[in-house]
Design a protein around this motif. Structure first.
Motif, PDB file in Angstrom:
ATOM      1  N   VAL A   1      -3.055   2.105  -3.830  1.00  0.00           N
ATOM      2  CA  VAL A   1      -2.638   3.486  -3.599  1.00  0.00           C
ATOM      3  C   VAL A   1      -3.772   4.223  -2.908  1.00  0.00           C
ATOM      4  CG1 VAL A   1      -1.696   5.578  -4.628  1.00  0.00           C
ATOM      5  CG2 VAL A   1      -1.225   3.353  -5.688  1.00  0.00           C
ATOM      6  N   ASP A   2      -3.533   4.576  -1.654  1.00  0.00           N
ATOM      7  CA  ASP A   2      -4.526   5.263  -0.839  1.00  0.00           C
ATOM      8  C   ASP A   2      -4.114   6.712  -0.662  1.00  0.00           C
ATOM      9  OD1 ASP A   2      -6.037   2.952  -0.401  1.00  0.00           O
ATOM     10  OD2 ASP A   2      -4.789   2.364   1.290  1.00  0.00           O
ATOM     11  N   CYS A   3      -4.765   7.580  -1.363  1.00  0.00           N
ATOM     12  CA  CYS A   3      -4.540   9.017  -1.193  1.00  0.00           C
ATOM     13  C   CYS A   3      -5.745   9.734  -1.798  1.00  0.00           C
ATOM     14  CB  CYS A   3      -3.212   9.465  -1.796  1.00  0.00           C
ATOM     15  SG  CYS A   3      -2.858   8.819  -3.425  1.00  0.00           S
TER      16      CYS A   3
ATOM     17  N   VAL B   1      -0.581   2.739   5.257  1.00  0.00           N
ATOM     18  CA  VAL B   1       0.234   2.314   4.111  1.00  0.00           C
ATOM     19  C   VAL B   1       1.577   1.750   4.561  1.00  0.00           C
ATOM     20  CG1 VAL B   1      -0.878   3.947   2.543  1.00  0.00           C
ATOM     21  CG2 VAL B   1       1.257   4.605   3.694  1.00  0.00           C
ATOM     22  N   ASP B   2       2.278   1.150   3.590  1.00  0.00           N
ATOM     23  CA  ASP B   2       3.616   0.610   3.819  1.00  0.00           C
ATOM     24  C   ASP B   2       4.708   1.593   3.397  1.00  0.00           C
ATOM     25  OD1 ASP B   2       2.654  -2.115   4.509  1.00  0.00           O
ATOM     26  OD2 ASP B   2       1.981  -2.081   2.425  1.00  0.00           O
TER      27      ASP B   2
ATOM     28  N   ARG C   1       0.853  -1.187   0.000  1.00  0.00           N
ATOM     29  CA  ARG C   1       0.000   0.000   0.000  1.00  0.00           C
ATOM     30  C   ARG C   1       0.891   1.239   0.000  1.00  0.00           C
ATOM     31  NH1 ARG C   1      -5.237  -1.075   3.623  1.00  0.00           N
ATOM     32  NH2 ARG C   1      -5.747   0.901   2.677  1.00  0.00           N
ATOM     33  N   ILE C   2       0.546   2.178  -0.853  1.00  0.00           N
ATOM     34  CA  ILE C   2       1.349   3.387  -1.041  1.00  0.00           C
ATOM     35  C   ILE C   2       0.472   4.626  -0.895  1.00  0.00           C
ATOM     36  CG2 ILE C   2       2.724   4.701  -2.718  1.00  0.00           C
ATOM     37  CD1 ILE C   2       3.527   2.030  -3.957  1.00  0.00           C
TER      38      ILE C   2
ATOM     39  N   LYS D   1       8.629   3.247   4.464  1.00  0.00           N
ATOM     40  CA  LYS D   1       9.636   3.467   3.425  1.00  0.00           C
ATOM     41  C   LYS D   1       9.243   4.731   2.663  1.00  0.00           C
ATOM     42  CE  LYS D   1      11.751   1.495  -0.655  1.00  0.00           C
ATOM     43  NZ  LYS D   1      11.829   0.346  -1.552  1.00  0.00           N
ATOM     44  N   ILE D   2      10.239   5.557   2.359  1.00  0.00           N
ATOM     45  CA  ILE D   2      10.006   6.817   1.649  1.00  0.00           C
ATOM     46  C   ILE D   2      10.728   6.786   0.317  1.00  0.00           C
ATOM     47  CG2 ILE D   2      10.237   9.341   1.749  1.00  0.00           C
ATOM     48  CD1 ILE D   2       8.535   8.142   4.054  1.00  0.00           C
TER      49      ILE D   2
END
Length: 131
Positions: free
Chosen positions: A29-31, A62-63, A2-3, A91-92
């Motif tokens: 993708v959650d935004c 998210v991950d 998930r991002i 993680k970025i």
């Protein structure tokens, strides 16, 4: 995986294209901030609080976070979102230039979305994208 994509609010239309490409690669993708009608930054206090808490919950779930810094900014929402992601150990990935010291904490940095997707093995988009 998930991002969450953090970017300039006024770049939301362009960033939706990048979200779609990520989804085509199988990422969740959650935004939802980028699905709102563009209304500028002038919002009621109630709406601002509601949207801030919504974004915080999405970031928590998210991950990884992609922070897009290709656009100059005159607000700090994407960097506040980054702070949450850093605090939760996500993680970025940075797409664009480092604009502050916290951007240096990204696990990976890419000069453009094209560079990011090239490394991911994604086909090139039909039309060039920005942000």
């Amino acid at each position: 995986m998930r991002i969450y994509i953090a970017g300039k609010y006024t770049a939301q239309a362009r960033l939706r294209t990048e979200r779609e490409r990520l989804q085509a690669l199988g990422y969740l993708v959650d935004c939802t901030w980028m699905d709102q009608p563009e209304q500028g930054y002038a919002v009621t206090p109630e709406r601002a609080i509601s949207e801030a808490f919504r974004d915080i919950e999405e970031i928590r779930a998210v991950d990884a976070m992609i922070i897009a810094t290709l656009d100059d900014r005159n607000t700090g929402g994407r960097d506040d979102a980054l702070g949450c992601a850093i605090a939760w150990g996500h993680k970025i990935v940075l797409i664009g230039p480092e604009r502050n010291i916290f951007h240096s904490l990204a696990a990976r940095q890419f000069d453009s979305w094209a560079d990011f997707f090239e490394e991911a093995g994604a086909p090139a988009p039909e039309a060039p994208t920005v942000a």
